[in-house]
Every structure is written in structure tokens, then in C-alpha cells.
Design an enzyme around this catalytic site. Structure first.
Site, PDB file in Angstrom:
ATOM      1  N   HIS A  52      99.270  -1.166 -32.620  1.00  0.00           N
ATOM      2  CA  HIS A  52      99.357  -2.565 -32.190  1.00  0.00           C
ATOM      3  C   HIS A  52     100.783  -2.904 -31.745  1.00  0.00           C
ATOM      4  O   HIS A  52     100.981  -3.607 -30.747  1.00  0.00           O
ATOM      5  CB  HIS A  52      98.966  -3.501 -33.334  1.00  0.00           C
ATOM      6  CG  HIS A  52      97.490  -3.656 -33.522  1.00  0.00           C
ATOM      7  ND1 HIS A  52      96.619  -3.871 -32.479  1.00  0.00           N
ATOM      8  CD2 HIS A  52      96.728  -3.664 -34.652  1.00  0.00           C
ATOM      9  CE1 HIS A  52      95.378  -3.995 -32.949  1.00  0.00           C
ATOM     10  NE2 HIS A  52      95.423  -3.861 -34.260  1.00  0.00           N
ATOM     11  N   HIS A  74      97.456   2.633 -37.333  1.00  0.00           N
ATOM     12  CA  HIS A  74      96.717   1.587 -36.618  1.00  0.00           C
ATOM     13  C   HIS A  74      97.648   0.415 -36.294  1.00  0.00           C
ATOM     14  O   HIS A  74      97.668  -0.078 -35.157  1.00  0.00           O
ATOM     15  CB  HIS A  74      95.550   1.122 -37.505  1.00  0.00           C
ATOM     16  CG  HIS A  74      94.797  -0.062 -36.990  1.00  0.00           C
ATOM     17  ND1 HIS A  74      93.563   0.039 -36.372  1.00  0.00           N
ATOM     18  CD2 HIS A  74      95.092  -1.392 -37.021  1.00  0.00           C
ATOM     19  CE1 HIS A  74      93.143  -1.173 -36.040  1.00  0.00           C
ATOM     20  NE2 HIS A  74      94.047  -2.059 -36.423  1.00  0.00           N
ATOM     21  N   GLU A  75      98.424  -0.011 -37.281  1.00  0.00           N
ATOM     22  CA  GLU A  75      99.331  -1.137 -37.057  1.00  0.00           C
ATOM     23  C   GLU A  75     100.459  -0.760 -36.100  1.00  0.00           C
ATOM     24  O   GLU A  75     100.875  -1.584 -35.271  1.00  0.00           O
ATOM     25  CB  GLU A  75      99.906  -1.622 -38.398  1.00  0.00           C
ATOM     26  CG  GLU A  75      98.863  -2.083 -39.413  1.00  0.00           C
ATOM     27  CD  GLU A  75      97.899  -3.123 -38.868  1.00  0.00           C
ATOM     28  OE1 GLU A  75      98.255  -3.852 -37.919  1.00  0.00           O
ATOM     29  OE2 GLU A  75      96.764  -3.193 -39.379  1.00  0.00           O
TER      30      GLU A  75
END
Length: 298
Positions: A148, A144-145
Site C-alpha cells: 500500500h 501487504h501494508e
């Protein structure tokens, strides 16, 4: 699709930059009117201070944000082998450079990414997330990071943190001046009270500015969390890992207020302050149950 998202985020960075500085100018005008009955002086001071402060924060974004959240850097795999290797693997799959790695000593499970581009990115994980999540779950969070990072979300989010902090700083100067008697000499000169409405508007603007800046952060961050969740599944091919991680994170206690700054709360994978109630209306994160439902539907 990916390159369209990256290009869109780069364009939004420019729009966000100018939009926030218009907001800073409005707060400066309110400050100038309240203290000196001159909006021009306030606008100039606010823009210069905001530009210097935001420029410094953005250029030094990783170190500043990590310091705001009391994160300690991990400089080798020996210090936190599982976290290091998972970040390394997810960065490789996402085709981005290996980011710097940090740990926040807090029992609540959470994580975030920051930086002004993939070449100067960093990720932070709490000690709680390392203790409570298994490898598949931690991979989902780090994927998820990395999404980003890959999508340049971190640039927009970090810039929003920097400019929100600048607005809070300028507004705080004004509210402190108000409580310490700023503007009284002007009121004495204006015995007829002709400027009371202007003064009242200035006070409202200064008090409301941090909240309004947070609402802007909310609008920026909410949709990106859904996109990053989807990106994590793309990278790991394992939606259950992230689903289980989000369920554990959502049922956990909030982070200690001493370990997280309100200005950077939007960076985290889940709201670290977990305020609840009416405050959820102003949360920078979409409801966790909706995120989990979206993942289960994939």
C-alpha cells in the site's frame, strides 16, 4: 507495471479530490437551503470548512489517523523488536523508507498503513495481531501494508478518510440543526408550504451523505486489497504466510469500537468492525474468502 500503478494512483488522487469536493458542495447546498433557504451560503461554508478540515487532516494525516485509532508510537526496536524488524525488512524489500510504527492496544488482530506518501508513511498493528500471528504471518501482513505504501494507495485512502470525515462533520451540523429546530422560522414565513419538497430533499441529502461517502470509500478500497495481497506475495515469496494470517484475522472478534473510528475502517487489512449481514454490502473490504481463494490460486 508498478510505475503504471503509482502513476494511476496519483491521477486518481486528483480526481478523488475534486469528486469529493463536489459531494461536499452538494451537502453544503442542502445545509444552506435547510437553514437559510440559500444554497450559495451553504456551498461556500461547506467548501471552506471542508477544505480547511481535509487539508489539516491530510497534512497531519499520520498523527490524526493514529489519534483516531488510539495508537501509540513505537520509537525504537527495544519496545517491540519483532514488529520493528519485520517492518524494517519489508520496507527494505519494497524499496520504501522505514515508516513510523504504532501499536493499538486491542485484542483483535488487525493492521493498517497511512500517510500521504512513502516518505511520510506509518504502519499500525494491534496488540492482538502481535500475540496471535507467527513471524511468517506477520511478515505477510506487513508486506501487504508496505505494498500500500509503495503503490501510493495510502495517499488515496488517507485522502478518502479525510474527506469522508469532512462530509460527516458537515452533515452532522445539518442533522443537529434539524433535531434542534433549525429552519423553523423559515417554515413559518412560508406558510403556504411551497418549499416543503426542497426541505425534504435537503434533509435526505444530509442524512444520506455519510453513507454515500462510505460507499465511495468502498469502491476505492476493495480492488486495492487484492492488489496489496498480490504485492505481499511478491515481497515475501510466501503466500502461505499471508493466507494463514488472513484466516486467523477473519475468524477473530471485531475490534473494540472505542479503539477504531468508522471513518478509518477502510485503512485496515480487514474490516475491524465486522458488521456482517446486510452491512457487508457496504463493506470497504472484499470478502475474505475471495481474497484467500485468490492467494491460493497464485
Amino acid at each position: 507495471m508498478l510505475y503504471d500503478q503509482i502513476a494511476k494512483n496519483k491521477r486518481k488522487t486528483v480526481v478523488l479530490f475534486f469528486g469529493f469536493f463536489l459531494f461536499i458542495a452538494a451537502v453544503g447546498a442542502a445545509l444552506g437551503y435547510f437553514l437559510w433557504q440559500d444554497t450559495t451560503i451553504g456551498v461556500v461554508i461547506a467548501l471552506v470548512a471542508g477544505l480547511v478540515y481535509a487539508g489539516y487532516m491530510f497534512s497531519q494525516s499520520t498523527d490524526v489517523v493514529m489519534a483516531m485509532n488510539h495508537a501509540k508510537e513505537v520509537t525504537s526496536a527495544d519496545q517491540a523488536p519483532e514488529l520493528w524488524h519485520i517492518v524494517e525488512d519489508m520496507a527494505l524489500v519494497a524499496n520504501v523508507p522505514m515508516p513510523r510504527v504504532f501499536i493499538i492496544n486491542d485484542a483483535s488482530p488487525n493492521a493498517f498503513a497511512t500517510g500521504n506518501n512513502p516518505q511520510h508513511a506509518a504502519v499500525a498493528a494491534t496488540s492482538g495481531i502481535l500475540a496471535r500471528l507467527n513471524r511468517d504471518e506477520l511478515e505477510g501482513v506487513m508486506a501487504h501494508e508496505m505494498t500500500h505504501v509503495r503503490n501510493y494507495d495510502i495517499r488515496i485512502q488517507t485522502l478518502a478518510v479525510a474527506l469522508t470525515s469532512a462530509i460527516a462533520l458537515i452533515a452532522n451540523i445539518g442533522t443537529n440543526a434539524m433535531w434542534w429546530g433549525g429552519g423553523r422560522s423559515r417554515n413559518d414565513r412560508d406558510g403556504n408550504g411551497s418549499n416543503l419538497i426542497g426541505i425534504a430533499i435537503s434533509v435526505v441529502v444530509m442524512i444520506a451523505a455519510p453513507l454515500l461517502a462510505t460507499i465511495v470509500q468502498m469502491a476505492i478500497s476493495r480492488n486495492r486489497e487484492y492488489l496489496a495481497d498480490a504485492g505481499a506475495v511478491e515481497l515475501t515469496r510466501n503466500p502461505e504466510g499471508l493466507i494463514n494470517a488472513l484466516e486467523k484475522i477473519s475468524s477473530s472478534e471485531p475490534m473494540s469500537p472505542g479503539n477504531v473510528s468508522a471513518e478509518s475502517a477502510a485503512l485496515y487489512i480487514s474490516n475491524p468492525l465486522k458488521s456482517g449481514g446486510m452491512n457487508e454490502l457496504f463493506s470497504t473490504h472484499p470478502p475474505m474468502e475471495k481474497r484467500i481463494a485468490a492467494l491460493k490460486a497464485m
